[in-house]
Design a protein around this motif. Structure first.
Motif, PDB file in Angstrom:
ATOM      1  N   PHE A  31      20.787  -3.913 -13.880  1.00 45.91           N
ATOM      2  CA  PHE A  31      19.306  -3.641 -13.309  1.00 45.91           C
ATOM      3  C   PHE A  31      19.586  -5.141 -12.504  1.00 45.91           C
ATOM      4  N   TYR A  32      18.820  -5.147 -11.259  1.00 37.05           N
ATOM      5  CA  TYR A  32      18.912  -6.271 -10.270  1.00 37.05           C
ATOM      6  C   TYR A  32      16.913  -6.147  -9.974  1.00 37.05           C
ATOM      7  N   ILE A  33      16.472  -7.182  -9.724  1.00 38.51           N
ATOM      8  CA  ILE A  33      15.313  -6.956  -8.570  1.00 38.51           C
ATOM      9  C   ILE A  33      15.746  -8.364  -7.914  1.00 38.51           C
ATOM     10  N   TYR A  34      15.397  -8.015  -6.672  1.00 40.73           N
ATOM     11  CA  TYR A  34      15.735  -9.199  -5.380  1.00 40.73           C
ATOM     12  C   TYR A  34      14.757  -9.292  -4.598  1.00 40.73           C
ATOM     13  N   PRO A  35      13.625 -10.466  -5.587  1.00 38.09           N
ATOM     14  CA  PRO A  35      12.413 -10.720  -4.816  1.00 38.09           C
ATOM     15  C   PRO A  35      11.806 -11.460  -3.028  1.00 38.09           C
ATOM     16  N   LEU A  36      13.188 -11.880  -2.865  1.00 39.98           N
ATOM     17  CA  LEU A  36      13.168 -12.575  -1.525  1.00 39.98           C
ATOM     18  C   LEU A  36      13.281 -11.446  -0.176  1.00 39.98           C
ATOM     19  N   SER A  37      13.244  -9.865  -0.554  1.00 45.87           N
ATOM     20  CA  SER A  37      12.830  -9.075   0.703  1.00 45.87           C
ATOM     21  C   SER A  37      11.839  -8.364   0.214  1.00 45.87           C
ATOM     22  N   MET A  38      10.957  -8.406   0.782  1.00 46.54           N
ATOM     23  CA  MET A  38       9.420  -8.001   0.655  1.00 46.54           C
ATOM     24  C   MET A  38       9.410  -6.078   1.452  1.00 46.54           C
ATOM     25  N   VAL A  39       8.685  -5.395  -0.143  1.00 47.59           N
ATOM     26  CA  VAL A  39       8.590  -4.299   1.164  1.00 47.59           C
ATOM     27  C   VAL A  39       7.584  -4.067   0.661  1.00 47.59           C
ATOM     28  N   PHE A  40       6.727  -3.808   1.570  1.00 50.73           N
ATOM     29  CA  PHE A  40       5.197  -3.022   1.678  1.00 50.73           C
ATOM     30  C   PHE A  40       4.750  -2.072   0.898  1.00 50.73           C
ATOM     31  N   HIS A  41       4.026  -2.148   0.144  1.00 50.76           N
ATOM     32  CA  HIS A  41       3.492  -0.808  -0.418  1.00 50.76           C
ATOM     33  C   HIS A  41       2.333   0.045  -0.088  1.00 50.76           C
ATOM     34  N   ASN A  42       2.097   0.691   0.695  1.00 50.40           N
ATOM     35  CA  ASN A  42       1.042   0.963   1.071  1.00 50.40           C
ATOM     36  C   ASN A  42      -0.254   1.791   0.321  1.00 50.40           C
ATOM     37  N   GLU A  43      -0.576   1.897  -0.385  1.00 51.38           N
ATOM     38  CA  GLU A  43      -1.296   2.817  -1.299  1.00 51.38           C
ATOM     39  C   GLU A  43      -3.135   3.114  -0.555  1.00 51.38           C
ATOM     40  N   GLU A  44      -2.485   3.402   0.599  1.00 52.65           N
ATOM     41  CA  GLU A  44      -4.028   3.025   0.951  1.00 52.65           C
ATOM     42  C   GLU A  44      -4.785   4.386   0.638  1.00 52.65           C
ATOM     43  N   ASP A  45      -4.409   5.469   0.238  1.00 55.69           N
ATOM     44  CA  ASP A  45      -4.508   6.954   0.153  1.00 55.69           C
ATOM     45  C   ASP A  45      -4.827   7.209  -1.186  1.00 55.69           C
ATOM     46  N   ARG A  46      -5.505   5.651  -1.861  1.00 56.30           N
ATOM     47  CA  ARG A  46      -5.555   6.193  -3.358  1.00 56.30           C
ATOM     48  C   ARG A  46      -6.364   5.079  -4.463  1.00 56.30           C
ATOM     49  N   LEU A  47      -6.548   4.154  -3.549  1.00 58.21           N
ATOM     50  CA  LEU A  47      -7.754   3.180  -3.853  1.00 58.21           C
ATOM     51  C   LEU A  47      -9.341   3.772  -4.549  1.00 58.21           C
ATOM     52  N   LEU A  48      -9.183   5.186  -4.345  1.00 58.65           N
ATOM     53  CA  LEU A  48     -10.540   5.533  -5.178  1.00 58.65           C
ATOM     54  C   LEU A  48     -10.103   5.754  -6.654  1.00 58.65           C
ATOM     55  N   VAL A  49     -11.443   4.895  -7.895  1.00 56.85           N
ATOM     56  CA  VAL A  49     -10.998   5.014  -9.273  1.00 56.85           C
ATOM     57  C   VAL A  49     -10.619   6.357  -9.456  1.00 56.85           C
TER      58      VAL A  49
END
Length: 305
Positions: free
Chosen positions: A204-222
């Motif tokens: 398993f690898y993580i490549y930290p230098l390439s960034m994806v945007f996680h667009n959870e704008e519809d899931r921000l209610l508690v």
């Protein structure tokens, strides 16, 4: 065909459309396809006619994100699979990096780094719950990996996987046995799949230098966020019954009684959250109550209340 992108989705509306627009433009210079697997039984997924040359939609006759991903993989034309959540905004650079990494590394699966979009993070700082998410690291992959090894400068080996942006060769995927479809909700299907991948000798690898945007704008209610955590507790119980005994949550007698009582006043605790003014000097109180509600949500899900 260089790459098959598989996106399971369920009732995400405009969020999915933003994801598809970004994904479509990200693969324009590649022989790639996007397979959307609709897990909803009540709504259809429509694709902009401009995108239909590279995007196809199939409906999942089963239920659950694991079966949706497996269905997508069964339809994929490429040897390299990219599992993508329906709220991830990707770029051409992400795709190019993924393809290059898989040319260099075999018998592996790779996660790219992710954070919330800057505009979304800025909005979060203006709300109580937004500041809670930032404080506890829920807005980045690094935060989700709190306590685990993290190297911000280069590709590094990880202890697990997340299917939010997961690339894997099809042969590796099927050698490990694909996703376990017995999980009712998302969460521990990644954990269980990782165990089988590890047994198959996959790195398993993580490549930290390439960034994806996680667009959870519809899931921000508690309340919605806590419902997802409750489903996570239910899924964890399923994993325990499958034999992952180390995932069992051991509640002392008194903690069990306390959480049972607190579960009965769940609504009152939510009401208290709304009464706390949106002032940063009161965040400590707001955070404490949300953490209590989080413990209740996991408890209720784990015991299916």
């Amino acid at each position: 065909m260089e790459l098959s992108i598989i996106i399971p989705t369920k009732d995400r509306g405009g969020i999915l459309q933003k994801t598809l627009e970004h994904a479509y433009h990200a693969i324009q210079t590649h022989q790639a396809e996007i397979i959307v697997v609709n897990d909803s039984k009540t709504t259809y997924v429509e694709v902009d006619p401009l995108f239909q040359d590279k995007i196809k939609v199939i409906n999942n006759s089963k239920s659950g994100v694991a079966s949706a991903r497996n269905l997508g993989a069964s339809q994929a034309q490429a040897e390299l699979l990219l599992f993508l959540d329906d709220d991830m905004l990707i770029s051409a650079g992400n795709i190019q990096t993924t393809l290059q990494l898989h040319q260099q590394y075999k018998n592996c699966c790779i996660n790219l780094n992710w954070i919330y979009p800057p505009s979304l993070t800025e909005r979060l700082t203006d709300t109580k719950f937004g500041r809670y998410l930032i404080h506890y690291g829920f807005t980045s992959l690094k935060g989700w990996n709190r306590g685990e090894h993290w190297d911000q400068t280069q590709l590094f080996a990880a202890n697990g996987i997340t299917s939010q942006y997961l690339s894997i060769e099809k042969t590796v995927f099927y050698t490990a046995g694909a996703y376990n479809e017995n999980f009712p909700h998302a969460g521990f299907e990644d954990y269980e799949f990782a165990q089988r991948l590890r047994k198959a000798g996959v790195t398993f690898y993580i490549y930290p230098l390439s960034m994806v945007f996680h667009n959870e704008e519809d899931r921000l209610l508690v309340k919605a966020w806590l419902q997802r955590k409750k489903r996570g507790g239910e899924t964890r119980q399923v994993a325990v019954k499958m034999g992952f005994k180390h995932l069992q949550i051991h509640y002392s007698r008194w903690k069990y009684i306390l959480l049972s009582l607190l579960s009965g006043i769940n609504g009152i605790l939510h009401g208290m959250l709304t009464l706390i003014p949106n002032k940063t000097y009161l965040d400590f109180l707001y955070f404490r109550i949300v953490n209590i509600l989080l413990a209740i949500a996991i408890f209720d899900g784990y015991h299916k209340k």
